[in-house]
Design a protein around this motif. Sequence first.
Motif, PDB file in Angstrom:
ATOM      1  N   HIS A  22     -43.755  23.929  31.766  1.00 19.99           N
ATOM      2  CA  HIS A  22     -44.430  23.753  33.056  1.00 19.99           C
ATOM      3  C   HIS A  22     -44.033  22.386  33.608  1.00 19.99           C
ATOM      4  O   HIS A  22     -44.160  21.369  32.907  1.00 19.99           O
ATOM      5  N   SER A  31     -45.069  17.243  33.016  1.00 17.69           N
ATOM      6  CA  SER A  31     -44.462  18.422  32.404  1.00 17.69           C
ATOM      7  C   SER A  31     -44.936  18.562  30.964  1.00 17.69           C
ATOM      8  O   SER A  31     -45.348  17.580  30.341  1.00 17.69           O
ATOM      9  N   PHE A 190     -44.424  23.109  41.661  1.00 21.34           N
ATOM     10  CA  PHE A 190     -44.661  23.594  40.296  1.00 21.34           C
ATOM     11  C   PHE A 190     -43.623  24.639  39.927  1.00 21.34           C
ATOM     12  O   PHE A 190     -43.341  25.562  40.710  1.00 21.34           O
ATOM     13  N   ALA A 192     -42.526  27.047  36.428  1.00 21.17           N
ATOM     14  CA  ALA A 192     -42.721  27.478  35.035  1.00 21.17           C
ATOM     15  C   ALA A 192     -41.506  28.287  34.604  1.00 21.17           C
ATOM     16  O   ALA A 192     -41.020  29.138  35.363  1.00 21.17           O
TER      17      ALA A 192
END
Length: 251
Positions: A22, A31, A190, A192
């Motif tokens: 992340h 992170s 963001f 992922a």
Amino acid sequence: MRALRPATRPDLPALYDCVVTHTRTTPLRSSFRHRTHLWLVDVDHLPRLPCLLRPLAGFHARDHFTATARSIRAGVDGYLAGQGVDLRGGRVVMLAHARVLGHVFNPLTLFWCHDRRGALVCVIAEVHNTYGQRHCYLLRPDADGTAEVVKDFYVSPFFPVDGGYRMRLPLPAQELNVMVQLRRGGLRPFTATVRGRHRPATAWNLIRSSLRHPWSTAAVSAAIRRRGIVLWLRRLPVYPRPVDRTHEGRT
């Protein structure tokens, strides 16, 4: 050791030892990485484990969609029917955490949905938050496995329900490489990623993965909550969760 169940293809069911990353870029940089393992299964031919290994991996309809379908396949078909999609019995491949020692938490479950000829029709991205809610996005990936969708479900308390997602969702083979990126107002705050490598779903590989990542689903849930506490302590603004019972489901 023998495979846990004869698969409809040589590569399924499969285990993937994964690294989940992340990354936040705004309003602060942050992170974290987490190691776990995921299953790739045909929902019509779920793994049948030896009795002693069943606590390490269970697949249940109550963990997906409305939690009321008689099977995961029925949950997929019921959701797609509501979207005007009929696979006519085509194959559905699911990437997910299994239920381990009675607990499961799937931040993201993916279903690759095919027609009878084997052509990909759509992908369902089922998102769970830590408040016991779930929501599905119906995606139509392009030839590169990339799709975009408007965000309309509350996941993180550090982002409001706005913007959209860009997802890269190629069907895993020897390599698993999934990416979900939030986009808001021209920014990418963001991202992922889930990267992993295929391992045959043998009893030994399951034991090894379970020893490497003990109680993996609880560990994922705990890691997300720990990260949330760290971000809160760093004074990252919190957005209240909207009151919406339409997304509630049993986990």
